[in-house]
Design an enzyme around this catalytic site. Structure first.
Site, short mmCIF file in Angstrom:
data_model
loop_
_atom_site.label_atom_id
_atom_site.label_comp_id
_atom_site.label_asym_id
_atom_site.label_seq_id
_atom_site.Cartn_x
_atom_site.Cartn_y
_atom_site.Cartn_z
CD GLU A 253 36.89 46.82 43.27
OE1 GLU A 253 36.50 45.97 42.45
OE2 GLU A 253 37.06 48.03 42.98
CD GLU B 77 32.50 40.08 36.77
OE1 GLU B 77 32.05 40.87 35.91
OE2 GLU B 77 33.57 39.46 36.63
CG ASN C 94 45.22 40.76 36.01
OD1 ASN C 94 46.36 41.24 35.94
ND2 ASN C 94 44.15 41.46 35.69
#
Length: 368
Positions: A221, A230, A268
């Site tokens: 990831e 990100e 989340n």
């Protein structure tokens, strides 16, 4: 009738009456006695019993920290009453404690002491709006009935220290030779207290396999623990689900992927923050500025979320489903069933490398 016969008759009648009284009394005491209360820190093997929420439960296999009635490792043996004499329990715990039961959502202030559902006591170390004492270790500490905190004793969640984690710092550095300095080994080991069942469940081989599986997925990831956030900034505005009642108080573009598992979306951040006792909905940047918080969000997903899969990654590893099921739970809707075999293989390669470093076999069911 002679005096002797009258006495004998009365004695016989008393015996009959006594028997008639005793039989119903015995039948009303048929409820099973409660086994020793379940403890989140205790280890149970197949066949061992524990009581929880006025029911007896039997462990199907090795388990630690998995709540009866929630995790399918426990078989319900029916209602129970009374106590087997074990410590804890819902009627007072150990020693002379007499504190109110913890209630989710109830506001607590520093110094408040509560009895949790596992029968053990916890003291609030910081004000909080009713966070779970066994998860939010920043806000709660285990409390001894003789006074003071227990430091993770028999009733608490004993956090593994640096020396007890199955991955040494040297092995961690070997796994991530080019990692970003943000992703510290100390940050990882500090985060372990949030989910004490992680890499402590099962045999030594299973513990190392789970640690390798988590770190392999994390490596994939983050490009080998290189990226904190990100990289595709064009995606940032897309992670705000305005249908949620709480909206996106930190801003439309604030909930992009961060941390070892690239936590994203406002819902989340809220769910992870609620579980960890940290307000991540209003402070999402904590995931990219506090290494321990970052690692905790990764462990939160690993231990509690099934994502597009059918089980949590933690359960996949400790219950023998295999590494492939951890991929399915993290990104299976995109990668599994032929969706992106190259990405799946990248994760598998990292896992096999890490199990080799830890000296354990990779096991079966590696792909999805």
């Amino acid at each position: 009738m002679s005096r002797q016969r009258i006495i004998a008759f009365l004695a016989a009648l008393a015996a009959v009456i006594g028997l008639a009284i005793l039989v119903p009394m015995a039948s009303t005491a048929s409820a099973a006695t409660c086994a020793s209360p379940w403890s989140s820190s205790a280890v149970y093997t197949g066949g061992m019993a524990a009581s929880y929420n006025s029911h007896n439960w039997s462990a199907k296999w090795w388990t630690q920290g998995e709540t009866p009635g929630v995790a399918d490792v426990w078989a319900d043996q029916g209602g129970c009453g009374g106590s087997s004499g074990g410590t804890g329990g819902t009627t007072g715990g150990t020693g002379s404690c007499s504190y109110p039961a913890w209630a989710a959502g109830h506001a607590y202030v520093t110094g408040d002491i509560v009895r949790y559902t596992d029968g053990n006591y916890y003291i609030a170390e910081h004000d909080n709006p009713g966070y779970d004492p066994t998860i939010s270790t920043w806000y709660w500490d285990p409390y001894s009935c003789t006074g003071g905190t227990t430091g993770g004793g028999s009733g608490g969640t004993t956090p593994p220290g640096n020396g007890s984690f199955v991955v040494s710092e040297a092995q961690f550095n070997q796994m991530f030779p080019s990692r970003n300095s943000f992703y510290t080994y100390n940050g990882l080991t500090a985060a372990l207290s949030a989910y004490p069942g992680f890499a402590t469940t099962g045999s030594d081989t299973v513990k190392k396999q789970e640690a390798a599986a988590f770190l392999a997925n994390v490596s994939h990831e983050t490009g080998g623990l290189v990226y904190i956030v990100e990289q595709n900034t064009a995606n940032y505005p897309h992670y705000c689900d305005t249908s949620q009642s709480y909206g996106c108080p930190a801003g439309q573009s604030a909930y992009y992927g961060r941390g070892p598992i690239q936590l994203s979306w406002n819902f989340n951040y809220k769910a992870a923050g609620d579980a960890l006792g940290i307000d991540l909905l209003h402070n999402p940047n904590l995931v990219q500025t506090d290494p321990a918080v970052a690692w905790k969000t990764g462990l939160w997903y690993w231990d509690t979320q099934s994502g597009p899969g059918t089980m949590t990654p933690h359960n996949a590893m400790v219950n023998g489903a295999g590494f492939g099921e951890t991929i399915r739970s993290i990104n299976g809707s995109i990668e599994c069933n032929g969706g992106n075999p190259a990405q799946v293989q990248s994760r598998v390669n990292a896992y096999q490398s890490f199990t080799s470093i830890l000296g354990v076999p990779a096991g079966s069911n590696l792909s999805c």
